[in-house]
Motif scaffolding. Structure first.
Motif, PDB file in Angstrom:
ATOM      1  N   VAL A  92       0.684  -1.235  -0.175  1.00 23.78           N
ATOM      2  CA  VAL A  92       0.006  -0.150   0.095  1.00 23.78           C
ATOM      3  C   VAL A  92       0.921   1.465   0.095  1.00 23.78           C
ATOM      4  CG1 VAL A  92      -1.577   1.266   1.427  1.00 23.78           C
ATOM      5  CG2 VAL A  92      -2.134  -0.958   0.829  1.00 23.78           C
ATOM      6  N   HIS A  93       1.748   1.335   0.923  1.00 25.04           N
ATOM      7  CA  HIS A  93       2.663   2.624   1.041  1.00 25.04           C
ATOM      8  C   HIS A  93       4.062   2.504   0.676  1.00 25.04           C
ATOM      9  CE1 HIS A  93       2.753   6.592   2.472  1.00 25.04           C
ATOM     10  NE2 HIS A  93       1.536   6.590   3.084  1.00 25.04           N
ATOM     11  N   GLY A  94       4.557   3.441  -0.466  1.00 26.37           N
ATOM     12  CA  GLY A  94       5.721   3.495  -0.695  1.00 26.37           C
ATOM     13  C   GLY A  94       6.428   4.866  -0.331  1.00 26.37           C
ATOM     14  N   ALA A 114       9.431   0.947   8.329  1.00 27.63           N
ATOM     15  CA  ALA A 114       9.313   2.471   8.766  1.00 27.63           C
ATOM     16  C   ALA A 114       8.285   3.186   8.516  1.00 27.63           C
ATOM     17  CB  ALA A 114      10.721   2.898   8.330  1.00 27.63           C
ATOM     18  N   LEU A 115       7.471   2.753   7.223  1.00 24.06           N
ATOM     19  CA  LEU A 115       6.391   3.390   6.657  1.00 24.06           C
ATOM     20  C   LEU A 115       5.125   2.870   7.322  1.00 24.06           C
ATOM     21  CD1 LEU A 115       7.465   3.823   2.745  1.00 24.06           C
ATOM     22  CD2 LEU A 115       7.090   5.697   4.596  1.00 24.06           C
ATOM     23  N   ALA A 116       5.428   1.855   7.986  1.00 26.23           N
ATOM     24  CA  ALA A 116       4.317   1.130   8.566  1.00 26.23           C
ATOM     25  C   ALA A 116       3.159   1.935   9.431  1.00 26.23           C
ATOM     26  CB  ALA A 116       4.585   0.040   9.514  1.00 26.23           C
ATOM     27  N   ALA A 117       3.894   3.233  10.054  1.00 22.77           N
ATOM     28  CA  ALA A 117       3.227   3.990  10.982  1.00 22.77           C
ATOM     29  C   ALA A 117       2.308   4.989  10.185  1.00 22.77           C
ATOM     30  CB  ALA A 117       4.162   4.774  11.659  1.00 22.77           C
ATOM     31  N   LEU A 118       2.578   5.125   8.753  1.00 20.43           N
ATOM     32  CA  LEU A 118       1.650   5.735   7.858  1.00 20.43           C
ATOM     33  C   LEU A 118       0.648   5.025   7.320  1.00 20.43           C
ATOM     34  CD1 LEU A 118       4.518   7.726   5.887  1.00 20.43           C
ATOM     35  CD2 LEU A 118       3.403   8.361   7.939  1.00 20.43           C
ATOM     36  N   ALA A 119       0.632   3.706   7.424  1.00 23.20           N
ATOM     37  CA  ALA A 119      -0.481   2.781   7.007  1.00 23.20           C
ATOM     38  C   ALA A 119      -0.838   1.533   7.850  1.00 23.20           C
ATOM     39  CB  ALA A 119      -0.356   2.322   5.451  1.00 23.20           C
ATOM     40  N   PRO A 120      -0.939   1.837   9.150  1.00 25.03           N
ATOM     41  CA  PRO A 120      -0.975   0.970  10.351  1.00 25.03           C
ATOM     42  C   PRO A 120      -1.921  -0.251   9.947  1.00 25.03           C
ATOM     43  CG  PRO A 120      -2.025   2.855  11.303  1.00 25.03           C
ATOM     44  CD  PRO A 120      -1.405   3.162   9.778  1.00 25.03           C
ATOM     45  N   LEU A 121      -3.119  -0.197   9.229  1.00 31.43           N
ATOM     46  CA  LEU A 121      -3.821  -1.214   9.088  1.00 31.43           C
ATOM     47  C   LEU A 121      -3.675  -1.955   7.778  1.00 31.43           C
ATOM     48  CD1 LEU A 121      -7.189   0.565  10.446  1.00 31.43           C
ATOM     49  CD2 LEU A 121      -5.516  -0.899  11.731  1.00 31.43           C
ATOM     50  N   HIS A 122      -2.852  -1.675   6.959  1.00 31.55           N
ATOM     51  CA  HIS A 122      -2.533  -2.131   5.822  1.00 31.55           C
ATOM     52  C   HIS A 122      -1.137  -2.693   5.533  1.00 31.55           C
ATOM     53  CE1 HIS A 122      -6.068   0.215   5.163  1.00 31.55           C
ATOM     54  NE2 HIS A 122      -6.397  -0.476   4.162  1.00 31.55           N
ATOM     55  N   GLN A 123      -0.117  -1.690   5.776  1.00 31.97           N
ATOM     56  CA  GLN A 123       1.317  -2.110   5.568  1.00 31.97           C
ATOM     57  C   GLN A 123       1.891  -3.540   6.287  1.00 31.97           C
ATOM     58  OE1 GLN A 123       2.654  -0.320   3.119  1.00 31.97           O
ATOM     59  NE2 GLN A 123       4.844   0.160   3.440  1.00 31.97           N
ATOM     60  N   PRO A 124       1.489  -3.552   7.496  1.00 29.97           N
ATOM     61  CA  PRO A 124       1.942  -4.850   8.376  1.00 29.97           C
ATOM     62  C   PRO A 124       1.601  -6.128   7.538  1.00 29.97           C
ATOM     63  CG  PRO A 124       1.335  -3.023  10.106  1.00 29.97           C
ATOM     64  CD  PRO A 124       0.720  -2.705   8.616  1.00 29.97           C
ATOM     65  N   VAL A 172       3.865  14.074   6.974  1.00 28.30           N
ATOM     66  CA  VAL A 172       2.494  14.089   7.017  1.00 28.30           C
ATOM     67  C   VAL A 172       2.100  14.819   5.751  1.00 28.30           C
ATOM     68  CG1 VAL A 172       0.313  15.141   8.281  1.00 28.30           C
ATOM     69  CG2 VAL A 172       2.549  14.061   9.554  1.00 28.30           C
ATOM     70  N   LEU A 173       1.816  14.171   4.645  1.00 26.09           N
ATOM     71  CA  LEU A 173       1.451  14.523   3.298  1.00 26.09           C
ATOM     72  C   LEU A 173       0.347  13.897   2.870  1.00 26.09           C
ATOM     73  CD1 LEU A 173       5.088  14.691   1.998  1.00 26.09           C
ATOM     74  CD2 LEU A 173       3.747  16.738   2.322  1.00 26.09           C
ATOM     75  N   ALA A 174      -0.299  14.377   1.656  1.00 29.72           N
ATOM     76  CA  ALA A 174      -1.374  13.413   1.072  1.00 29.72           C
ATOM     77  C   ALA A 174      -0.580  12.825  -0.093  1.00 29.72           C
ATOM     78  CB  ALA A 174      -2.108  14.609   0.460  1.00 29.72           C
ATOM     79  N   ALA A 222      -4.731  14.901  -9.007  1.00 33.72           N
ATOM     80  CA  ALA A 222      -5.144  15.223  -7.699  1.00 33.72           C
ATOM     81  C   ALA A 222      -6.112  13.859  -7.477  1.00 33.72           C
ATOM     82  CB  ALA A 222      -6.075  16.561  -7.329  1.00 33.72           C
ATOM     83  N   THR A 223      -6.204  13.519  -5.971  1.00 31.97           N
ATOM     84  CA  THR A 223      -7.150  12.420  -5.751  1.00 31.97           C
ATOM     85  C   THR A 223      -7.630  12.850  -4.480  1.00 31.97           C
ATOM     86  OG1 THR A 223      -6.948   9.763  -5.517  1.00 31.97           O
ATOM     87  CG2 THR A 223      -5.119  11.178  -4.668  1.00 31.97           C
ATOM     88  N   THR A 224      -8.864  11.743  -4.254  1.00 31.07           N
ATOM     89  CA  THR A 224      -9.418  12.159  -2.868  1.00 31.07           C
ATOM     90  C   THR A 224      -8.906  11.682  -1.649  1.00 31.07           C
ATOM     91  OG1 THR A 224     -11.012  10.503  -3.302  1.00 31.07           O
ATOM     92  CG2 THR A 224     -11.615  12.448  -4.138  1.00 31.07           C
ATOM     93  N   MET A 225      -8.141  10.328  -1.876  1.00 38.22           N
ATOM     94  CA  MET A 225      -7.632   9.883  -0.576  1.00 38.22           C
ATOM     95  C   MET A 225      -6.241  10.714  -0.246  1.00 38.22           C
ATOM     96  SD  MET A 225      -7.929   5.602  -0.667  1.00 38.22           S
ATOM     97  CE  MET A 225      -9.660   5.030  -0.183  1.00 38.22           C
ATOM     98  N   GLY A 226      -5.723  10.911   1.047  1.00 40.74           N
ATOM     99  CA  GLY A 226      -4.666  11.719   1.366  1.00 40.74           C
ATOM    100  C   GLY A 226      -3.632  11.015   2.225  1.00 40.74           C
ATOM    101  N   PHE A 227      -3.402  11.341   3.307  1.00 42.33           N
ATOM    102  CA  PHE A 227      -2.240  10.772   4.000  1.00 42.33           C
ATOM    103  C   PHE A 227      -2.881   9.254   4.552  1.00 42.33           C
ATOM    104  CE2 PHE A 227      -1.151   9.914   8.553  1.00 42.33           C
ATOM    105  CZ  PHE A 227       0.103   9.954   8.484  1.00 42.33           C
ATOM    106  N   SER A 228      -4.188   9.112   4.503  1.00 37.66           N
ATOM    107  CA  SER A 228      -4.793   7.625   4.727  1.00 37.66           C
ATOM    108  C   SER A 228      -5.873   7.349   3.816  1.00 37.66           C
ATOM    109  CB  SER A 228      -5.307   7.746   6.072  1.00 37.66           C
ATOM    110  OG  SER A 228      -6.584   8.291   6.469  1.00 37.66           O
ATOM    111  N   VAL A 229      -6.288   6.192   4.116  1.00 40.72           N
ATOM    112  CA  VAL A 229      -7.230   5.530   3.096  1.00 40.72           C
ATOM    113  C   VAL A 229      -8.871   6.033   3.668  1.00 40.72           C
ATOM    114  CG1 VAL A 229      -6.261   3.891   2.072  1.00 40.72           C
ATOM    115  CG2 VAL A 229      -7.340   3.417   4.185  1.00 40.72           C
ATOM    116  N   LEU A 230      -8.939   6.871   4.641  1.00 39.02           N
ATOM    117  CA  LEU A 230      -9.951   7.288   5.191  1.00 39.02           C
ATOM    118  C   LEU A 230     -10.729   8.699   4.582  1.00 39.02           C
ATOM    119  CD1 LEU A 230      -9.221   7.217   9.030  1.00 39.02           C
ATOM    120  CD2 LEU A 230     -11.042   5.754   7.848  1.00 39.02           C
TER     121      LEU A 230
END
Length: 402
Positions: A92-94, A114-124, A172-174, A222-230
């Motif tokens: 999910v997160h690169g 190290a990026l897991a904190a940015l996508a904790p419900l997916h990256q792990p 902390v970016l989109a 541009a896209t509607t999902m940003g920092f997270s998939v919420l």
């Protein structure tokens, strides 16, 4: 000698998707399957050359590791483990670093962890899939293809939040997600519409997760999902965009824990929360419950609002594309969204919409409206084929289970 095969894995918290392609120019798909409901009653369904070859309830198998182990056994028993030259993983997160399909060396895996904190419900979950596949296929190339990578073409102004610079510098970016789906659609638009890929296009990825992406000449603007998939419109069980003050209210006035708020926003909101009935669009469309109707109205309204926002980012609109489960199959949802976008020049052909046609706009519509089924798995397979073609030796360090 048997042909080389590419195994594609998309490991998540609630499902495991897999596919086997034969390496070659056309990348023929030989096997496609999914184990659904990992947290409840897992069920395997698989097709080989379009024929159903598995439809099994795995009620006693719980969790991703157990499901992966059983899936690998099933693949081996059926002969699909033979000749696996590469295993491609949807990750999910690169972040900002990983923008191309990448061999998963020890060094790369450390950066992705190290990026897991940015996508904790997916990256792990993605990385657990890498670990188990490495053990199962130690001689195969393990490589990642990243959901965030497609959005690397966005201008900086589309990525920034109005937060202190130190938070921005910490990442902390989109970022945007569903990139594999958008990459496939951009390629399909180029094949059909030419090099400009439909010009100023907005793609609606409407599935269990929901996002929209503005494309100019096939590139993400541009896209509607940003920092997270919420972020973005309401989804099956995710809230979509919220006033941050709502989260503060839940934490302070309602005294909810961070874990409880996380569960609420990811798993108990969206269409499920609004309807009190289901997060499944088919169920809601078939219900006479007023709350189910209202959930659909909110869903359509918020999507139409996002289309207006993305059209502003593009400076107009030439092409509107529906894709993913709801976008490809829910004719009523497509019709409702198109009606709300009439001011942009969208004119839907009701008969074409109901008949399953690819182009569903009227001849006099100022905006071309298309329905294009997405295929995230083949995007990963193409990335793997490219890596195999250029591979000259082992990765920079041995890949080990993480």
């Amino acid at each position: 000698m048997s042909p080389q095969r590419l195994l594609i894995l998309n490991a998540g918290s609630s499902s495991l998707k897999f596919a086997v392609y034969e390496a070659g120019v056309d990348l023929p798909l030989r096997l496609a399957g999914q184990v659904s409901d990992l947290g409840g009653a897992p069920h395997l369904r698989a097709r080989a050359d379009a024929a159903l070859v598995a439809d099994e309830a795995w009620g006693e198998t719980q969790g991703l590791e157990a499901v992966l182990a059983r899936t690998f056994r099933w693949l081996g028993d059926a002969g699909w483990n033979e000749g696996i030259a590469a295993v491609g993983h949807r990750i999910v997160h690169g972040g900002l670093e990983f923008r191309e399909p990448t061999p998963l060396s020890v060094t790369v895996l450390e950066r992705l962890e190290a990026l897991a904190a940015l996508a904790p419900l997916h990256q792990p979950f993605n990385l657990r899939g890498v670990a188990m596949a490495t053990t199962q296929f130690p001689r195969a190339l393990q490589a990642g293809v990243f959901d965030t990578a497609f959005h690397a073409t966005q201008p900086q102004v589309a990525r920034l939040y109005a937060l202190p610079r130190d938070l921005i510098d910490e990442g902390v970016l989109a970022y945007g997600f569903h990139g594999l789906s958008y990459e496939y659609i951009a390629g399909a638009l180029r094949a059909q519409e030419g090099s400009d890929a439909g010009g100023r296009a907005i793609v609606l990825h409407l599935g269990s997760g929901v996002s929209l992406c503005a494309l100019r000449d096939g590139k993400s603007v541009a896209t509607t999902m940003g920092f997270s998939v919420l972020d973005g419109p309401p989804m099956s069980t995710r809230s979509g965009a919220l006033d941050p003050g709502v989260v503060l209210h839940l934490l302070h006035a309602k005294r909810m824990s961070v874990e409880a708020v996380t569960d609420l926003l990811y798993h108990r909101s969206g269409l499920l929360g609004l309807s009190g009935l289901s997060g499944d669009m088919v169920t809601l469309l078939g219900s006479a419950d007023p709350q189910a109707r209202q959930a659909i109205e909110v869903y359509v309204y918020r999507i139409a609002r996002e289309i207006g926002s993305l059209a502003a980012a593009l400076g107009g609109l030439d092409t509107l594309v529906f894709t993913a489960g709801v976008g490809e199959n829910a004719t009523r949802i497509r019709s409702c969204i198109a009606d709300l976008c009439g001011w942009l020049g969208v004119g839907l052909d009701p008969e074409a919409n109901e008949s399953g046609a690819m182009r569903i706009s009227r001849p006099d519509s100022a905006v071309k409206v298309l329905v294009i089924p997405t295929d995230e798995q083949v995007v990963i397979a193409r990335g793997m084929a490219g890596l195999l073609a250029t591979r000259e030796g082992p990765p920079d360090a041995p890949i080990v289970a993480c």
